[in-house]
Enzyme design. Structure first.
Site, short mmCIF file in Angstrom:
data_model
loop_
_atom_site.label_atom_id
_atom_site.label_comp_id
_atom_site.label_asym_id
_atom_site.label_seq_id
_atom_site.Cartn_x
_atom_site.Cartn_y
_atom_site.Cartn_z
N SER A 64 3.53 -2.80 10.14
CA SER A 64 5.04 -2.62 10.34
C SER A 64 5.61 -3.83 9.67
O SER A 64 6.55 -4.43 10.55
CB SER A 64 5.42 -2.19 11.88
OG SER A 64 5.20 -0.98 12.16
N HIS A 105 -9.36 1.65 4.99
CA HIS A 105 -8.18 1.50 5.64
C HIS A 105 -8.16 2.52 6.76
O HIS A 105 -9.22 3.47 6.78
CB HIS A 105 -7.10 2.02 4.62
CG HIS A 105 -5.49 2.01 5.28
ND1 HIS A 105 -5.33 2.73 6.21
CD2 HIS A 105 -4.68 1.15 5.19
CE1 HIS A 105 -3.99 2.42 6.62
NE2 HIS A 105 -3.86 1.35 5.86
N GLY A 113 2.85 2.12 10.95
CA GLY A 113 4.03 2.97 10.56
C GLY A 113 4.57 3.42 12.02
O GLY A 113 5.42 4.45 11.84
N GLU A 172 -6.61 4.74 7.96
CA GLU A 172 -6.18 6.02 7.75
C GLU A 172 -7.53 7.02 7.06
O GLU A 172 -7.65 8.12 7.29
CB GLU A 172 -5.14 6.28 6.92
CG GLU A 172 -3.86 6.02 7.85
CD GLU A 172 -2.67 5.41 6.74
OE1 GLU A 172 -2.70 5.35 5.71
OE2 GLU A 172 -1.75 4.86 7.51
N GLY A 179 2.93 -1.21 4.09
CA GLY A 179 2.96 0.20 4.09
C GLY A 179 4.50 0.70 3.60
O GLY A 179 4.84 0.37 2.60
N GLY A 180 4.80 1.33 4.47
CA GLY A 180 6.31 1.86 4.34
C GLY A 180 7.38 0.82 3.63
O GLY A 180 7.95 1.41 2.86
N ASN A 204 0.76 -1.29 0.06
CA ASN A 204 -0.10 -0.12 0.12
C ASN A 204 1.11 1.17 -0.16
O ASN A 204 1.59 1.49 0.98
CB ASN A 204 -0.94 -0.05 1.30
CG ASN A 204 -1.62 1.23 1.23
OD1 ASN A 204 -1.82 2.11 0.50
ND2 ASN A 204 -2.16 1.43 2.52
N TRP A 205 0.91 1.74 -1.36
CA TRP A 205 1.79 2.96 -1.30
C TRP A 205 1.33 4.03 -0.57
O TRP A 205 2.25 5.27 -0.45
CB TRP A 205 2.24 3.40 -2.76
CG TRP A 205 3.15 2.32 -3.41
CD1 TRP A 205 3.83 1.48 -3.06
CD2 TRP A 205 3.48 2.42 -4.62
NE1 TRP A 205 4.54 0.62 -3.62
CE2 TRP A 205 4.43 1.26 -4.99
CE3 TRP A 205 3.31 3.12 -5.99
CZ2 TRP A 205 5.27 1.20 -6.18
CZ3 TRP A 205 3.95 2.78 -7.02
CH2 TRP A 205 4.67 1.70 -7.19
N LYS A 206 0.16 4.12 -0.23
CA LYS A 206 -0.52 5.52 0.46
C LYS A 206 -0.16 6.71 -0.40
O LYS A 206 -0.19 6.45 -1.69
CB LYS A 206 0.11 5.74 1.90
CG LYS A 206 -0.14 4.43 2.58
CD LYS A 206 0.06 4.71 4.23
CE LYS A 206 0.00 3.12 4.90
NZ LYS A 206 -0.08 3.39 6.26
N GLU A 249 -5.30 -5.06 10.49
CA GLU A 249 -4.31 -3.91 10.67
C GLU A 249 -4.41 -3.26 11.98
O GLU A 249 -5.04 -2.11 12.02
CB GLU A 249 -4.12 -2.85 9.58
CG GLU A 249 -4.00 -3.50 8.30
CD GLU A 249 -3.23 -2.73 7.18
OE1 GLU A 249 -2.19 -2.56 6.69
OE2 GLU A 249 -4.01 -1.59 7.16
P1 13P Z 1 3.15 0.20 7.58
O1 13P Z 1 3.53 -1.07 6.98
O2 13P Z 1 3.96 1.38 7.29
O3 13P Z 1 2.88 -0.21 9.05
O4 13P Z 1 1.65 0.48 7.17
C1 13P Z 1 0.85 -0.61 7.37
C2 13P Z 1 -0.38 -0.05 6.58
O5 13P Z 1 -1.09 0.70 6.87
C3 13P Z 1 -0.57 -0.88 5.17
O6 13P Z 1 -2.04 -0.70 4.79
#
Ligand code: 13P
Length: 249
Positions: free
Chosen positions: A212, A94, A172, A96, A233-234, A9-11, A166
């Site tokens: 993470s 998600h 993050g 967020e 994510g990251g 997930n590149w956000k 999640e």
């Molecule tokens: P991280 O892997 O950066 O913790 O993010 C997880 C996430 O929100 C994937 O959708």
């Protein structure tokens, strides 16, 4: 045997030229993977990403969508639009989006129904806050979110849904749920699905872990009995790291 789905997930990251470069490099590194490899990219990268994944085993997903087909919804993108440009997956609900953009269990349910109706594969996110975890209501929260997301679906539709567990406190932050805690949470989600839609359906549903995930912990998490891959994510922004996650075994 459920297949592992490993999705990045590149956000709100990656310009089109960066996306193209990333995909070309990743395609080479994951071409022998037996797992489903997905990149959920920003809308502005979709066109280039779909073009550059032709002939590779990487699938493209979006990070959100609207539940209506068309109309006066300035700034929104429909499931039909995503489908038309070659998107196969879409993240729905998600944390967020729930936190910053007022997504609710109700909008998640509407989006999920719409995504399924056009043949997009939805990745529905559920997860508890740190406060909820400390109150000891994690399982109640995540099974409740799952129930509301799936409300009104037939078992054969539920089988097509991917759920990403999640925990919000793990996103993050560098803090990962222990593999036992993550597996237990995922098992409880599966149990709830079994109660409502039957054990056969529940056995077929792919449930990922996210929060993470990195190359150093992917193997221990993904080898747990109920965890069917991850939403990353990251660590999905670095091609070396993400390919090592995909190639964890
Ligand atoms: P991280 O892997 O950066 O913790 O993010 C997880 C996430 O929100 C994937 O959708």
């Amino acid at each position: 045997m459920r297949r592992k789905v490993i999705a990045g997930n590149w956000k709100m990251n990656m310009l089109p030229n960066e996306a193209i470069e990333f995909i070309q490099s990743l395609a080479e590194k994951v071409k022998h993977s037996e797992h489903e490899v997905v990149l959920c990219v920003p809308y502005t990268d979709i066109f280039y990403s779909v073009l550059n994944t032709q002939g590779t085993n990487i699938k493209i997903g979006a990070q959100n969508m609207h539940w209506e087909e068309k109309g006066a919804y300035t700034g929104e993108v429909s499931a039909e639009m995503l489908k038309a440009v070659g998107v196969e997956y879409v993240i729905i609900g998600h944390s967020e989006r729930r936190q910053y953009f007022a997504e609710t269990d109700e909008t998640v349910n509407k989006k999920l129904k719409k995504a399924l109706s056009v043949g997009l594969k939805p990745i529905v996110c559920v997860g508890e806050t740190l406060e909820q975890r400390e109150q000891g209501i994690t399982i109640q929260v995540i099974t409740g979110q799952t129930e509301k997301a799936l409300d009104g679906l037939e078992p054969e539709q539920v089988e097509k849904v991917i759920i990403a567990y999640e925990p919000i406190w793990a996103i993050g932050t560098g803090k990962t749920a222990t593999k036992e805690d993550a597996n237990d949470a995922v098992r409880q989600i599966r149990k709830k699905i079994a109660e409502k839609y039957g054990q056969n359906t529940a056995n077929g549903v792919i449930i990922q872990y996210g929060g993470s995930v990195k190359a150093a912990n992917a193997k221990e998490l993904f080898e747990m009995s109920d965890i069917d891959g991850g939403l990353v994510g990251g660590a999905s922004l670095k091609v070396e790291e993400f390919s090592n996650i995909v190639n964890y075994n």
